[in-house]
Scaffold this motif. Structure first.
Motif, PDB file in Angstrom:
ATOM      1  N   ALA A  97       0.429  -1.149   0.493  1.00 35.85           N
ATOM      2  CA  ALA A  97       0.147   0.066   0.155  1.00 35.85           C
ATOM      3  C   ALA A  97       0.906   1.380   0.091  1.00 35.85           C
ATOM      4  O   ALA A  97       0.493   2.042  -1.045  1.00 35.85           O
ATOM      5  N   TYR A  98       2.125   1.426   0.690  1.00 31.50           N
ATOM      6  CA  TYR A  98       2.908   2.669   0.372  1.00 31.50           C
ATOM      7  C   TYR A  98       3.992   1.911  -0.588  1.00 31.50           C
ATOM      8  O   TYR A  98       4.819   0.851   0.436  1.00 31.50           O
ATOM      9  N   ASN A  99       3.646   2.815  -0.963  1.00 26.10           N
ATOM     10  CA  ASN A  99       5.567   2.279  -2.177  1.00 26.10           C
ATOM     11  C   ASN A  99       6.560   3.390  -1.420  1.00 26.10           C
ATOM     12  O   ASN A  99       7.595   3.001  -3.037  1.00 26.10           O
ATOM     13  N   LEU A 100       6.285   4.168  -1.027  1.00 26.51           N
ATOM     14  CA  LEU A 100       8.250   5.291  -1.139  1.00 26.51           C
ATOM     15  C   LEU A 100       7.550   5.759   0.491  1.00 26.51           C
ATOM     16  O   LEU A 100       6.994   5.650   0.920  1.00 26.51           O
ATOM     17  N   PHE A 101       9.977   4.933   1.295  1.00 26.86           N
ATOM     18  CA  PHE A 101       9.195   5.243   2.500  1.00 26.86           C
ATOM     19  C   PHE A 101      10.457   6.522   2.780  1.00 26.86           C
ATOM     20  O   PHE A 101      11.304   6.377   1.626  1.00 26.86           O
ATOM     21  N   ALA A 102      10.728   7.361   3.835  1.00 28.51           N
ATOM     22  CA  ALA A 102      11.530   7.683   3.644  1.00 28.51           C
ATOM     23  C   ALA A 102      12.197   8.607   5.000  1.00 28.51           C
ATOM     24  O   ALA A 102      11.163   8.439   5.868  1.00 28.51           O
ATOM     25  N   LEU A 103      13.553   7.788   4.662  1.00 29.69           N
ATOM     26  CA  LEU A 103      13.597   8.950   6.650  1.00 29.69           C
ATOM     27  C   LEU A 103      14.412   9.689   6.590  1.00 29.69           C
ATOM     28  O   LEU A 103      15.503   9.982   5.397  1.00 29.69           O
ATOM     29  N   ILE A 104      13.659  10.847   7.570  1.00 32.13           N
ATOM     30  CA  ILE A 104      14.389  12.148   7.013  1.00 32.13           C
ATOM     31  C   ILE A 104      15.022  12.251   8.910  1.00 32.13           C
ATOM     32  O   ILE A 104      14.354  11.865   9.828  1.00 32.13           O
ATOM     33  N   VAL A 105      15.457  13.609   8.697  1.00 34.75           N
ATOM     34  CA  VAL A 105      16.008  13.657  10.044  1.00 34.75           C
ATOM     35  C   VAL A 105      15.887  15.368  10.589  1.00 34.75           C
ATOM     36  O   VAL A 105      15.240  16.434   9.334  1.00 34.75           O
ATOM     37  N   ALA A 106      15.256  15.509  11.819  1.00 35.77           N
ATOM     38  CA  ALA A 106      14.592  17.544  11.854  1.00 35.77           C
ATOM     39  C   ALA A 106      15.700  17.237  12.965  1.00 35.77           C
ATOM     40  O   ALA A 106      16.337  16.569  13.780  1.00 35.77           O
ATOM     41  N   GLU A 107      16.241  18.571  13.337  1.00 38.95           N
ATOM     42  CA  GLU A 107      16.513  18.890  14.521  1.00 38.95           C
ATOM     43  C   GLU A 107      15.966  19.740  16.297  1.00 38.95           C
ATOM     44  O   GLU A 107      16.399  18.749  17.156  1.00 38.95           O
ATOM     45  N   ASP A 108      14.739  19.200  15.759  1.00 40.04           N
ATOM     46  CA  ASP A 108      13.399  19.274  16.503  1.00 40.04           C
ATOM     47  C   ASP A 108      11.866  19.302  16.109  1.00 40.04           C
ATOM     48  O   ASP A 108      11.602  18.678  15.441  1.00 40.04           O
ATOM     49  N   TYR A 109      11.372  19.078  17.663  1.00 43.74           N
ATOM     50  CA  TYR A 109       9.811  18.443  16.856  1.00 43.74           C
ATOM     51  C   TYR A 109       8.987  19.689  16.401  1.00 43.74           C
ATOM     52  O   TYR A 109       8.420  19.473  14.846  1.00 43.74           O
ATOM     53  N   HIS A 110       9.457  21.415  16.294  1.00 46.93           N
ATOM     54  CA  HIS A 110       8.796  21.668  15.916  1.00 46.93           C
ATOM     55  C   HIS A 110       9.107  21.504  13.543  1.00 46.93           C
ATOM     56  O   HIS A 110       8.363  22.075  13.069  1.00 46.93           O
ATOM     57  N   THR A 111      10.475  21.904  14.316  1.00 46.00           N
ATOM     58  CA  THR A 111      11.267  21.595  12.602  1.00 46.00           C
ATOM     59  C   THR A 111      10.458  20.227  11.740  1.00 46.00           C
ATOM     60  O   THR A 111       9.960  19.875  11.293  1.00 46.00           O
ATOM     61  N   LEU A 112      10.364  19.423  12.491  1.00 45.43           N
ATOM     62  CA  LEU A 112      10.000  17.664  12.162  1.00 45.43           C
ATOM     63  C   LEU A 112       8.482  18.037  11.091  1.00 45.43           C
ATOM     64  O   LEU A 112       7.922  17.678  10.324  1.00 45.43           O
ATOM     65  N   GLU A 113       7.163  18.643  12.151  1.00 50.94           N
ATOM     66  CA  GLU A 113       5.925  19.571  12.025  1.00 50.94           C
ATOM     67  C   GLU A 113       6.005  19.985  10.752  1.00 50.94           C
ATOM     68  O   GLU A 113       5.520  20.606  10.264  1.00 50.94           O
ATOM     69  N   SER A 114       7.413  21.155  10.801  1.00 49.33           N
ATOM     70  CA  SER A 114       6.848  21.604   9.635  1.00 49.33           C
ATOM     71  C   SER A 114       7.046  21.292   8.432  1.00 49.33           C
ATOM     72  O   SER A 114       7.380  21.104   7.241  1.00 49.33           O
ATOM     73  N   ILE A 115       8.574  20.829   8.243  1.00 50.62           N
ATOM     74  CA  ILE A 115       8.716  19.559   7.067  1.00 50.62           C
ATOM     75  C   ILE A 115       7.568  18.060   6.970  1.00 50.62           C
ATOM     76  O   ILE A 115       8.464  17.696   5.744  1.00 50.62           O
ATOM     77  N   SER A 116       6.552  17.804   7.948  1.00 52.98           N
ATOM     78  CA  SER A 116       6.180  17.107   7.113  1.00 52.98           C
ATOM     79  C   SER A 116       4.741  18.228   7.226  1.00 52.98           C
ATOM     80  O   SER A 116       3.633  17.503   7.277  1.00 52.98           O
ATOM     81  N   LEU A 117       4.302  19.852   7.295  1.00 47.94           N
ATOM     82  CA  LEU A 117       3.305  20.615   6.815  1.00 47.94           C
ATOM     83  C   LEU A 117       3.896  21.396   5.583  1.00 47.94           C
ATOM     84  O   LEU A 117       2.207  21.524   5.170  1.00 47.94           O
ATOM     85  N   GLU A 118       4.772  21.814   4.946  1.00 53.55           N
ATOM     86  CA  GLU A 118       5.024  22.963   4.530  1.00 53.55           C
ATOM     87  C   GLU A 118       5.153  22.929   3.662  1.00 53.55           C
ATOM     88  O   GLU A 118       5.655  21.273   2.831  1.00 53.55           O
ATOM     89  N   LYS A 119       5.676  23.707   2.582  1.00 55.00           N
ATOM     90  CA  LYS A 119       5.818  24.076   0.973  1.00 55.00           C
ATOM     91  C   LYS A 119       6.776  22.008   1.209  1.00 55.00           C
ATOM     92  O   LYS A 119       6.978  21.935  -0.302  1.00 55.00           O
ATOM     93  N   CYS A 120       7.891  22.620   2.314  1.00 60.75           N
ATOM     94  CA  CYS A 120       9.275  21.895   1.781  1.00 60.75           C
ATOM     95  C   CYS A 120       8.949  20.353   1.804  1.00 60.75           C
ATOM     96  O   CYS A 120       9.485  19.260   2.046  1.00 60.75           O
ATOM     97  N   SER A 121       7.265  20.044   2.014  1.00 63.99           N
ATOM     98  CA  SER A 121       7.051  18.915   2.943  1.00 63.99           C
ATOM     99  C   SER A 121       6.980  17.992   1.814  1.00 63.99           C
ATOM    100  O   SER A 121       6.974  17.955   0.628  1.00 63.99           O
TER     101      SER A 121
END
Length: 188
Positions: A97-121
């Motif tokens: 069902a999920y055909n693409l996975f990514a392992l990502i890094v973020a410096e803090d929770y807010h940045t993790l939230e940003s890179i999962s919601l914003e234009k750069c997501s």
């Protein structure tokens, strides 16, 4: 790759800076013989010696993103667009069902939230049907990863084309920005 190559690789995996003289003692080769073997393994792309960073010691958060993409073209476009993204450590194309996975890094929770919601997501890319993000709580065996460090932050725009300086979350200090841009405020 023979048994001696495997032994050399194993020793280098334990310590990438081990002197060739120590490897020579164990393998029975001369120092020059070890050097030639290592060079051959590297030049044939079987092995690479690289600096790894301890995500735990640096306070870097890891997350796994599961994405269901519409088709192979959408997968290829996304992988190509984020090829130079310093936050994406790896992409994995899978079946199911999920055909693409990514392992990502973020410096803090807010940045993790940003890179999962914003234009750069990754979530905002064309062809996505479903998207789930799983922050990694614990890493077993080793917390060392080949996290990209960009020494000179010269870019105005992130590799994905986003301008951190105009992002509302960045302006509100709820994201440290992209590690490849002049706007970056993190540890990398």
């Amino acid at each position: 790759m023979d048994d001696k190559d495997r032994l050399i690789i194993s020793m280098l995996q334990g310590n990438g800076r081990i002197p060739f003289s120590k490897i020579a003692e164990v393998t029975g080769f001369s120092v020059m013989g070890v050097k030639k073997r290592v060079e051959k393994l590297e030049s044939s792309d079987v092995m690479r010696i690289r600096a790894m960073l301890n995500a735990e010691k640096l306070g870097i958060n890891l997350a796994i993103i599961a994405i269901e993409m519409e088709n192979a073209d959408a997968i290829n476009e996304t992988v190509k667009k984020f090829r130079e993204c310093p936050r994406v450590l790896r992409f994995f194309i899978t079946t199911g069902a999920y055909n693409l996975f990514a392992l990502i890094v973020a410096e803090d929770y807010h940045t993790l939230e940003s890179i999962s919601l914003e234009k750069c997501s990754l979530r905002n890319q064309k062809g996505i049907r479903r998207f789930e993000i799983y922050p990694v709580q614990d890493v077993f065996y080793s917390s060392f990863f080949d996290i990209n460090v960009i020494p000179e932050k010269r870019r105005e725009y992130a590799p994905c084309g986003v301008h951190c300086g105009t992002c509302s979350r960045y302006e509100a200090e709820r994201c440290v920005g992209c590690p490849s841009t002049v706007y970056y405020r993190g540890v990398l």
